[in-house]
Motif scaffolding. Structure first.
Motif, PDB file in Angstrom:
ATOM      1  N   GLU A   9     -88.379  49.349 -44.329  1.00  0.00           N
ATOM      2  CA  GLU A   9     -89.415  48.609 -43.591  1.00  0.00           C
ATOM      3  C   GLU A   9     -88.876  48.036 -42.293  1.00  0.00           C
ATOM      4  O   GLU A   9     -89.595  47.953 -41.300  1.00  0.00           O
ATOM      5  N   GLN A  10     -87.592  47.677 -42.295  1.00  0.00           N
ATOM      6  CA  GLN A  10     -87.015  47.118 -41.063  1.00  0.00           C
ATOM      7  C   GLN A  10     -86.754  48.211 -40.021  1.00  0.00           C
ATOM      8  O   GLN A  10     -86.494  47.903 -38.867  1.00  0.00           O
ATOM      9  N   ARG A  13     -91.100  49.157 -39.209  1.00  0.00           N
ATOM     10  CA  ARG A  13     -91.859  48.100 -38.520  1.00  0.00           C
ATOM     11  C   ARG A  13     -90.993  46.836 -38.541  1.00  0.00           C
ATOM     12  O   ARG A  13     -91.186  45.936 -39.368  1.00  0.00           O
ATOM     13  N   SER A  15     -89.287  43.307 -38.254  1.00  0.00           N
ATOM     14  CA  SER A  15     -89.881  41.981 -38.083  1.00  0.00           C
ATOM     15  C   SER A  15     -88.848  40.917 -38.439  1.00  0.00           C
ATOM     16  O   SER A  15     -87.901  41.172 -39.190  1.00  0.00           O
ATOM     17  N   GLY A  19     -85.438  42.283 -38.473  1.00  0.00           N
ATOM     18  CA  GLY A  19     -85.822  43.229 -37.420  1.00  0.00           C
ATOM     19  C   GLY A  19     -84.882  43.155 -36.231  1.00  0.00           C
ATOM     20  O   GLY A  19     -84.550  44.182 -35.624  1.00  0.00           O
ATOM     21  N   ASP A  74     -95.811  49.462 -29.139  1.00  0.00           N
ATOM     22  CA  ASP A  74     -95.154  49.378 -30.454  1.00  0.00           C
ATOM     23  C   ASP A  74     -96.108  48.659 -31.413  1.00  0.00           C
ATOM     24  O   ASP A  74     -96.854  47.772 -30.998  1.00  0.00           O
ATOM     25  N   SER A  76     -95.222  46.635 -33.789  1.00  0.00           N
ATOM     26  CA  SER A  76     -94.664  45.379 -34.316  1.00  0.00           C
ATOM     27  C   SER A  76     -94.805  44.235 -33.303  1.00  0.00           C
ATOM     28  O   SER A  76     -94.284  44.325 -32.184  1.00  0.00           O
ATOM     29  N   ASP A  78     -93.358  41.384 -33.523  1.00  0.00           N
ATOM     30  CA  ASP A  78     -92.043  40.788 -33.293  1.00  0.00           C
ATOM     31  C   ASP A  78     -91.219  41.622 -32.308  1.00  0.00           C
ATOM     32  O   ASP A  78     -90.432  41.085 -31.524  1.00  0.00           O
TER      33      ASP A  78
END
Ligand SMILES: C[S@@+](CC[C@H](N)C(=O)[O-])C[C@H]1O[C@@H](n2cnc3c(N)ncnc32)[C@H](O)[C@@H]1O
Length: 202
Positions: A9-10, A13, A15, A19, A74, A76, A78
């Motif tokens: 997940e990192q 996307r 965060s 992230g 993007d 994301s 963050d």
């Protein structure tokens, strides 16, 4: 949630603090891919899109070197914040525009970009054909798309890619570009490890 899923997940996307760490690592691991993009950047005057810019590291390198109009999108929030911090000067001067959005619905008009590149994002797109069709739409005739990826064989050696990653063979990516009306070519960056699928809009 398992560790593999958290790591995946990192990458897909990024965060929070995780992230920032995962994108810092990417910046070190992906140097050859970044150099392959850099080698294709014209010195000035082009409209260039980084699709899935992460922390904005490559955009920063390119903008320092060549006077083009840089755009980035993007999914994301963050990463938008991180890349905006990293590129504050270029964003404030209007040389770079960053926003949230996805490969499947690019927030740009038709025939807008001379070059669209994406580094290690295609594994996470929910719909490969839709993303390719969007890229074909926003490219000018004669414009180029660069898709930088690790090979399927290499990704299969990394345990955290067992979840959350779609691992494509280079010919699948070339065929998807062709289905979108682009003319693809595959080139190794590091034999067996990474490659560049470039595609031109006729
Ligand atoms: C592995 S990171 C790569 C970041 C950067 N390109 C680099 O190489 O340093 C993948 C990036 O793609 C973004 N991403 C994933 N799926 C996306 C999609 N469908 N549309 C746009 N961005 C996406 C993620 O948020 C993340 O920032």
């Amino acid at each position: 949630m398992g560790l593999k899923r958290i790591v995946a997940e990192q990458f897909g996307r990024p965060s929070g603090v995780g992230g920032l760490l995962s994108t810092f690592m990417m910046n070190r691991l992906n140097v050859r891919m970044y150099a392959a993009v850099e080698a294709e950047i014209a010195p000035l005057g082009q409209a260039i899109l980084d699709l899935g810019f992460g922390n904005g590291y490559l955009l920063k390198r390119l903008a320092k070197r060549a006077k083009n109009r840089y755009y980035g999108v993007d999914i994301s929030a963050d990463m938008l914040a991180a890349a905006s911090r990293a590129n504050r000067g270029a964003v404030e001067s209007g040389a770079m525009r960053l926003e949230m959005g996805s490969a499947e619905a690019l927030p740009y008009p038709d025939s807008f970009f001379d070059l669209v590149y994406t580094v290690n994002t295609v594994y996470f797109w929910p719909d490969l054909d839709l993303g390719m069709a969007e890229i074909a739409r926003v490219l000018k005739p004669g414009g180029r798309f660069l898709n930088l990826v690790y090979t399927r064989a290499y990704l299969e050696r990394l345990p955290f890619t067992s979840q959350g990653f779609t691992k494509y063979a280079d010919e699948e990516l070339a065929r998807a570009a062709a289905r979108a009306g682009l003319v693809p070519a595959v080139e190794a960056i590091q034999a067996g490890i990474s490659q560049k699928i470039s595609a031109t809009k006729p």
